[in-house]
Design an enzyme around this catalytic site. Structure first.
Site, PDB file in Angstrom:
ATOM      1  N   GLU A 376       0.689  -0.970   0.215  1.00  0.00           N
ATOM      2  CA  GLU A 376      -0.278  -0.168  -0.035  1.00  0.00           C
ATOM      3  C   GLU A 376       0.760   1.396   0.316  1.00  0.00           C
ATOM      4  O   GLU A 376       0.412   2.784   0.863  1.00  0.00           O
ATOM      5  CB  GLU A 376      -0.930   0.047   1.097  1.00  0.00           C
ATOM      6  CG  GLU A 376      -1.777  -1.042   1.139  1.00  0.00           C
ATOM      7  CD  GLU A 376      -3.713  -1.104   1.082  1.00  0.00           C
ATOM      8  OE1 GLU A 376      -3.273  -0.081   0.550  1.00  0.00           O
ATOM      9  OE2 GLU A 376      -3.490  -2.493   1.470  1.00  0.00           O
TER      10      GLU A 376
HETATM   11  N1  CAA Z   1      -5.437  12.161  -4.639  1.00  0.00           N
HETATM   12  C1  CAA Z   1      -5.542  13.002  -5.536  1.00  0.00           C
HETATM   13  N2  CAA Z   1      -4.573  13.145  -6.285  1.00  0.00           N
HETATM   14  C2  CAA Z   1      -3.830  12.234  -5.902  1.00  0.00           C
HETATM   15  C3  CAA Z   1      -2.841  12.267  -5.125  1.00  0.00           C
HETATM   16  C4  CAA Z   1      -4.297  11.842  -4.196  1.00  0.00           C
HETATM   17  N3  CAA Z   1      -3.711  11.182  -3.069  1.00  0.00           N
HETATM   18  N4  CAA Z   1      -1.387  12.095  -5.640  1.00  0.00           N
HETATM   19  C5  CAA Z   1      -1.629  12.583  -6.556  1.00  0.00           C
HETATM   20  N5  CAA Z   1      -2.888  13.016  -6.749  1.00  0.00           N
HETATM   21  C6  CAA Z   1      -2.399  13.608  -8.120  1.00  0.00           C
HETATM   22  C7  CAA Z   1      -1.676  14.847  -8.406  1.00  0.00           C
HETATM   23  O1  CAA Z   1      -2.229  15.747  -7.837  1.00  0.00           O
HETATM   24  C8  CAA Z   1      -1.346  15.185  -9.608  1.00  0.00           C
HETATM   25  O2  CAA Z   1      -2.302  15.253 -10.512  1.00  0.00           O
HETATM   26  P1  CAA Z   1      -2.436  17.100 -11.489  1.00  0.00           P
HETATM   27  O3  CAA Z   1      -1.055  16.267 -12.579  1.00  0.00           O
HETATM   28  O4  CAA Z   1      -2.722  16.958 -12.503  1.00  0.00           O
HETATM   29  O5  CAA Z   1      -1.589  17.365 -10.826  1.00  0.00           O
HETATM   30  C9  CAA Z   1      -1.797  13.501 -10.157  1.00  0.00           C
HETATM   31  O6  CAA Z   1      -2.062  12.686  -9.706  1.00  0.00           O
HETATM   32  C10 CAA Z   1      -0.015  12.665  -9.751  1.00  0.00           C
HETATM   33  O7  CAA Z   1       1.096  13.561  -8.384  1.00  0.00           O
HETATM   34  P2  CAA Z   1       2.451  12.951  -8.200  1.00  0.00           P
HETATM   35  O8  CAA Z   1       2.898  14.223  -9.597  1.00  0.00           O
HETATM   36  O9  CAA Z   1       2.442  13.530  -7.107  1.00  0.00           O
HETATM   37  O10 CAA Z   1       2.545  11.659  -9.089  1.00  0.00           O
HETATM   38  P3  CAA Z   1       3.712  10.584  -8.618  1.00  0.00           P
HETATM   39  O11 CAA Z   1       3.839  10.796  -9.752  1.00  0.00           O
HETATM   40  O12 CAA Z   1       4.782  11.715  -7.925  1.00  0.00           O
HETATM   41  O13 CAA Z   1       3.429   9.568  -7.531  1.00  0.00           O
HETATM   42  C11 CAA Z   1       2.930   8.847  -5.083  1.00  0.00           C
HETATM   43  C12 CAA Z   1       2.576  10.080  -6.084  1.00  0.00           C
HETATM   44  C13 CAA Z   1       2.741   9.056  -3.855  1.00  0.00           C
HETATM   45  C14 CAA Z   1       4.979   8.398  -5.324  1.00  0.00           C
HETATM   46  C15 CAA Z   1       2.585   7.346  -6.033  1.00  0.00           C
HETATM   47  O14 CAA Z   1       3.140   6.675  -7.490  1.00  0.00           O
HETATM   48  C16 CAA Z   1       2.111   6.401  -4.794  1.00  0.00           C
HETATM   49  O15 CAA Z   1       1.219   6.795  -4.485  1.00  0.00           O
HETATM   50  N6  CAA Z   1       3.142   5.094  -5.097  1.00  0.00           N
HETATM   51  C17 CAA Z   1       3.062   3.756  -4.105  1.00  0.00           C
HETATM   52  C18 CAA Z   1       2.079   2.961  -5.148  1.00  0.00           C
HETATM   53  C19 CAA Z   1       1.099   1.864  -4.076  1.00  0.00           C
HETATM   54  O16 CAA Z   1       0.668   2.502  -2.522  1.00  0.00           O
HETATM   55  N7  CAA Z   1       0.897   0.976  -4.265  1.00  0.00           N
HETATM   56  C20 CAA Z   1       0.070   0.281  -3.572  1.00  0.00           C
HETATM   57  C21 CAA Z   1       0.218  -1.087  -4.486  1.00  0.00           C
HETATM   58  S1  CAA Z   1      -1.801  -1.684  -3.685  1.00  0.00           S
HETATM   59  C22 CAA Z   1      -0.788  -2.419  -2.925  1.00  0.00           C
HETATM   60  O17 CAA Z   1      -0.350  -2.848  -2.212  1.00  0.00           O
HETATM   61  C23 CAA Z   1      -2.148  -2.922  -1.854  1.00  0.00           C
HETATM   62  C24 CAA Z   1      -2.360  -4.632  -1.320  1.00  0.00           C
HETATM   63  O18 CAA Z   1      -1.926  -5.254  -1.986  1.00  0.00           O
HETATM   64  C25 CAA Z   1      -2.637  -5.153  -0.290  1.00  0.00           C
END
Ligand code: CAA
Length: 392
Positions: A376
């Site tokens: 996550e």
């Molecule tokens: N809510 C709404 N919008 C969001 C957001 C949020 N929480 N986070 C980012 N955004 C939007 C940004 O505002 C941006 O929008 P605009 O382009 O319109 O400005 C767009 O999304 C891109 O955002 P970032 O530039 O911040 O994106 P990034 O590439 O830098 O990535 C990150 C951000 C937080 C690192 C993201 O990639 C991330 O969360 N990575 C981890 C992935 C993850 O959690 N995977 C889990 C898989 S599921 C799992 O593990 C479950 C399981 O098995 C039980």
């Protein structure tokens, strides 16, 4: 000192308190020993555990926050969080199997149309659970690096690609799949989400690949989910094209709370097991519990547990009040999972040589806890989310 739902959570309804009792009695009978036996089974799919999961879903434990008008229990998010903690005390793999249904359903709840919501709730009310298909071999922490594509052809999309580490992959009755519909826009605006309302075996071209053999939470099924020219109707699109990444991020914000509270289930179990042992185990002529060094250990464990739990509750409150909560959810997940790694390790330490042995329950808790610092979004990603919210 098990979790006290009236004291540790404020404002749970009488129905929820009664359901916590029901869940505890089900898990005591069905989950507790089966989870230990299944964990020890070298096979990745333990048939008895699969039966228990199916039974829990038939009882509606997968539907705690399904709205009452769709036949669900209609519990609030806080109530379903408390219920998840109660289930996870018995087995975190069981808890994650149930909570990953909420993760899968998130994009439909947030961005789906009424028809998609109704269909998803219908599947859940029939005992089905879902699977959230985001991660790919090249797209773990960097969720934007996914290579799967969905190409529109007439009134269908054709999906190609491969997902890995997908929780509930082999068990699911519905899937939410993320694929690129417009590479030129990058992931932020080129990813789309699709609702596949069938079991993988009923979708031509969709297959379950390797089922992973894991160090911990062995009672949660995790696999590859592969797409080879999979045709879905255009109506499977959730929201609009290009909204997939944001739907995934918004969903993960909520899921980080449930991930955190599952880790708190491990914390509470580890503390309870360790505390019980200190009262029984006599060394140097007195129970370990009389030893201040041991009491201080238990105190540190209890403080970290309660800090993690209350952060989960705080993030849930913000979510329920429609106040931005991304950073608080990341804090909750991070603190709770670090607490479970620490507390389970300390529980092993307190049980000493016995704690290291497979016939005592705490070594499983230590193995189960590790993944919570990884999935996550790793705890490094959680710090990135929190840090960005501070400097923005
Ligand atoms: N809510 C709404 N919008 C969001 C957001 C949020 N929480 N986070 C980012 N955004 C939007 C940004 O505002 C941006 O929008 P605009 O382009 O319109 O400005 C767009 O999304 C891109 O955002 P970032 O530039 O911040 O994106 P990034 O590439 O830098 O990535 C990150 C951000 C937080 C690192 C993201 O990639 C991330 O969360 N990575 C981890 C992935 C993850 O959690 N995977 C889990 C898989 S599921 C799992 O593990 C479950 C399981 O098995 C039980």
């Amino acid at each position: 000192m098990a979790m006290d739902p009236k004291k540790d959570y404020q404002g749970l309804s009488d129905e929820c308190l009664a359901m916590i009792e029901e869940v505890r009695s089900f898990c005591e009978k069905e989950v507790k020993q089966t989870a230990i036996d299944a964990d020890a089974n070298p096979e990745v799919q333990d048939p008895k555990m699969m039966e228990v999961i199916a039974k829990a879903c038939k009882l509606g434990y997968n539907a705690f926050d399904v709205p009452a008008e769709n036949g669900g229990a209609g519990f609030t998010k806080l109530e379903s969080v408390a219920l998840l903690e109660a289930m996870s005390w018995y087995d975190a793999g069981f808890g994650i199997t149930i909570s990953a249904n909420g993760l899968a359903g998130g994009p439909v709840v947030i961005g789906g149309n009424q028809q998609q919501k109704d269909r998803m709730y219908e599947i859940i009310m029939n005992g089905g659970i879902g699977s959230f298909c985001l991660t790919e071999p090249a797209a773990g922490c960097d969720a934007s690096a996914g290579q799967s594509v969905a190409v529109k052809e007439g009134d269908e999309y054709v999906i190609n690609g491969g997902k890995c580490f997908i929780t509930n992959g082999p068990l699911a009755s519905y899937y939410v799949v993320f694929a690129m519909t417009d590479k030129s826009k990058g992931a932020g605006h080129g990813y789309s989400a699709f609702f596949i309302d069938k079991k993988a075996e009923d979708v031509p071209g969709m297959t379950i690949g390797r089922i992973e053999n894991k160090m911990g939470i062995r009672n949660s099924q995790v696999s590859e989910v592969l797409f080879d020219n999979v045709r879905v109707p255009a109506s499977a699109l959730i929201g609009k094209e290009g909204e997939g990444f944001k739907l995934a991020m918004k969903t993960l914000d909520v899921a980080r709370i449930t991930c955190g509270i599952t880790a708190i289930g491990i914390c509470q179990r580890a503390l309870d097991e360790a505390a019980a042992y200190t009262k029984e185990r006599v060394q140097f002529g007195a129970p370990l519990a009389n030893n201040e060094v041991i009491q201080f250990k238990l105190a540190d464990m209890a403080m970290k547990l309660q800090a993690g739990r209350q952060l989960c509750i705080h993030a849930t409150d913000l979510y329920m009040q429609h106040v931005p909560f991304s950073a608080e959810a990341a804090m909750a997940k991070c603190v709770a999972s670090d607490a479970s790694a620490y507390i389970s390790s300390e529980a092993v330490q307190i049980l000493g040589g016995y704690g290291f042995m497979r016939n005592y329950p705490v070594e499983k808790l230590m193995r189960d806890s590790k993944i919570f610092q990884i999935f996550e979004g790793t705890n490094e990603i959680q710090r990135m989310v929190i840090g960005r919210s501070i400097v923005k």
